[in-house]
Scaffold this motif. Sequence first.
Motif, PDB file in Angstrom:
ATOM      1  N   ASP A  98       0.830  -1.204   0.000  1.00 65.99           N
ATOM      2  CA  ASP A  98       0.000   0.000   0.000  1.00 65.99           C
ATOM      3  C   ASP A  98       0.868   1.260   0.000  1.00 65.99           C
ATOM      4  N   ALA A  99       1.974   1.218   0.726  1.00 55.49           N
ATOM      5  CA  ALA A  99       2.864   2.377   0.782  1.00 55.49           C
ATOM      6  C   ALA A  99       3.501   2.650  -0.582  1.00 55.49           C
ATOM      7  N   VAL A 100       3.887   1.584  -1.294  1.00 61.78           N
ATOM      8  CA  VAL A 100       4.473   1.748  -2.626  1.00 61.78           C
ATOM      9  C   VAL A 100       3.443   2.338  -3.590  1.00 61.78           C
ATOM     10  N   VAL A 101       2.216   1.804  -3.554  1.00 64.90           N
ATOM     11  CA  VAL A 101       1.158   2.315  -4.425  1.00 64.90           C
ATOM     12  C   VAL A 101       0.935   3.805  -4.162  1.00 64.90           C
ATOM     13  N   ALA A 102       0.936   4.194  -2.880  1.00 64.07           N
ATOM     14  CA  ALA A 102       0.735   5.596  -2.533  1.00 64.07           C
ATOM     15  C   ALA A 102       1.895   6.464  -3.032  1.00 64.07           C
ATOM     16  N   ARG A 103       3.120   5.978  -2.859  1.00 65.92           N
ATOM     17  CA  ARG A 103       4.289   6.765  -3.281  1.00 65.92           C
ATOM     18  C   ARG A 103       4.326   6.938  -4.798  1.00 65.92           C
ATOM     19  N   LEU A 104       3.765   5.982  -5.526  1.00 72.55           N
ATOM     20  CA  LEU A 104       3.713   6.076  -6.989  1.00 72.55           C
ATOM     21  C   LEU A 104       2.376   6.648  -7.465  1.00 72.55           C
ATOM     22  N   HIS A 105       1.602   7.200  -6.520  1.00 74.44           N
ATOM     23  CA  HIS A 105       0.350   7.889  -6.821  1.00 74.44           C
ATOM     24  C   HIS A 105      -0.635   6.997  -7.587  1.00 74.44           C
ATOM     25  N   GLY A 106      -0.536   5.693  -7.342  1.00 79.22           N
ATOM     26  CA  GLY A 106      -1.462   4.756  -7.959  1.00 79.22           C
ATOM     27  C   GLY A 106      -1.328   4.600  -9.453  1.00 79.22           C
ATOM     28  N   GLY A 108      -0.559   2.809 -12.229  1.00 87.58           N
ATOM     29  CA  GLY A 108      -0.265   1.425 -12.567  1.00 87.58           C
ATOM     30  C   GLY A 108      -1.515   0.582 -12.392  1.00 87.58           C
ATOM     31  N   LEU A 109      -1.309  -0.701 -12.239  1.00 88.51           N
ATOM     32  CA  LEU A 109      -2.422  -1.651 -12.135  1.00 88.51           C
ATOM     33  C   LEU A 109      -2.302  -2.433 -10.835  1.00 88.51           C
ATOM     34  N   LEU A 110      -3.344  -2.365 -10.009  1.00 83.09           N
ATOM     35  CA  LEU A 110      -3.394  -3.104  -8.748  1.00 83.09           C
ATOM     36  C   LEU A 110      -4.408  -4.233  -8.899  1.00 83.09           C
ATOM     37  N   VAL A 111      -3.975  -5.472  -8.656  1.00 82.20           N
ATOM     38  CA  VAL A 111      -4.844  -6.633  -8.842  1.00 82.20           C
ATOM     39  C   VAL A 111      -4.740  -7.551  -7.625  1.00 82.20           C
ATOM     40  N   SER A 112      -5.751  -8.434  -7.478  1.00 75.85           N
ATOM     41  CA  SER A 112      -5.784  -9.391  -6.359  1.00 75.85           C
ATOM     42  C   SER A 112      -6.099 -10.785  -6.897  1.00 75.85           C
ATOM     43  N   PRO A 113      -5.130 -11.437  -7.537  1.00 76.98           N
ATOM     44  CA  PRO A 113      -5.395 -12.751  -8.153  1.00 76.98           C
ATOM     45  C   PRO A 113      -5.342 -13.895  -7.137  1.00 76.98           C
ATOM     46  N   ALA A 127      -0.966  -7.644  -6.182  1.00 79.57           N
ATOM     47  CA  ALA A 127       0.191  -7.234  -6.975  1.00 79.57           C
ATOM     48  C   ALA A 127      -0.062  -5.861  -7.586  1.00 79.57           C
ATOM     49  N   PHE A 128       1.020  -5.094  -7.719  1.00 78.13           N
ATOM     50  CA  PHE A 128       0.947  -3.769  -8.328  1.00 78.13           C
ATOM     51  C   PHE A 128       1.998  -3.677  -9.419  1.00 78.13           C
ATOM     52  N   PHE A 129       1.534  -3.327 -10.631  1.00 77.00           N
ATOM     53  CA  PHE A 129       2.409  -3.192 -11.786  1.00 77.00           C
ATOM     54  C   PHE A 129       2.507  -1.712 -12.145  1.00 77.00           C
ATOM     55  N   PRO A 130       3.607  -1.044 -11.776  1.00 78.36           N
ATOM     56  CA  PRO A 130       3.722   0.390 -12.054  1.00 78.36           C
ATOM     57  C   PRO A 130       3.694   0.691 -13.548  1.00 78.36           C
ATOM     58  N   ALA A 131       3.170   1.870 -13.875  1.00 76.18           N
ATOM     59  CA  ALA A 131       3.191   2.318 -15.264  1.00 76.18           C
ATOM     60  C   ALA A 131       4.623   2.549 -15.738  1.00 76.18           C
ATOM     61  N   PHE A 138       5.451  -5.224  -7.860  1.00 75.65           N
ATOM     62  CA  PHE A 138       5.401  -5.468  -6.419  1.00 75.65           C
ATOM     63  C   PHE A 138       4.242  -6.405  -6.089  1.00 75.65           C
ATOM     64  N   MET A 139       4.414  -7.199  -5.046  1.00 74.45           N
ATOM     65  CA  MET A 139       3.326  -8.063  -4.594  1.00 74.45           C
ATOM     66  C   MET A 139       3.442  -8.338  -3.102  1.00 74.45           C
ATOM     67  N   THR A 140       2.334  -8.789  -2.525  1.00 73.48           N
ATOM     68  CA  THR A 140       2.350  -9.229  -1.136  1.00 73.48           C
ATOM     69  C   THR A 140       2.826 -10.677  -1.073  1.00 73.48           C
TER      70      THR A 140
END
Length: 220
Positions: A98-106, A108-113, A127-131, A138-140
Amino acid sequence: MQTGHVVYKVRDLDAAVADFRSRGFVVEYGAVRRPKNALIYFSQGPYLELLVRTGMPRPVLRALAALPANPARRFNAWERGPQGLCGLCLEGKDKELDAVVARLHGRGLLVSPTRVDPHGRHLRYRAFFPADLDLPFFMTHFSVDPRPADLTHPNGIRSIAQVDLPLEGPRRTFVNRLCDDGVLRCVPADGTMRVVFDDGTELRGPGPGAGGRPAGHAGR
């Protein structure tokens, strides 16, 4: 966060699995039916993913391409790229993602497979795939740790000791602040993406390979 896994694009999954098994690695397919990847796990630290396709349907890729950040570019690069090292994933807890997503201002693509592996385990994660293709994705941690206990591969290898990731200055600083696990080594952008096993053998690429610029292979 920690170095989670390294993506190695392959053209033919069955051939790649046979190749790495012939080099003395234990390799398992990611799924029983129609697998799109295979995994080389280690008991500790990062693992290697052999990826033949992302599994993203073309209509989904077209829809993603219409978004302002165009997260589809990363998947298209993996789908169309040559065989070799092509991506790195950093892994951590939910709050770290969540901190990475926030620092990159969202951007990219956030998914929950969820993936069901050959052992019948339901592996849930986010997982979060930055633009920005030059950044890792990144992933949990998986809901169930798939790494086998106390595994020594038939070739004697027990772990990935080092991963070299080429990045330019600001991105190198950003990633270094996120990950200091002693495995990841961010090198200058003109360097080589490289995976070094604990016996000193390595997979190496001729150029950058973080998010969409695949690198080649120099084997054992």
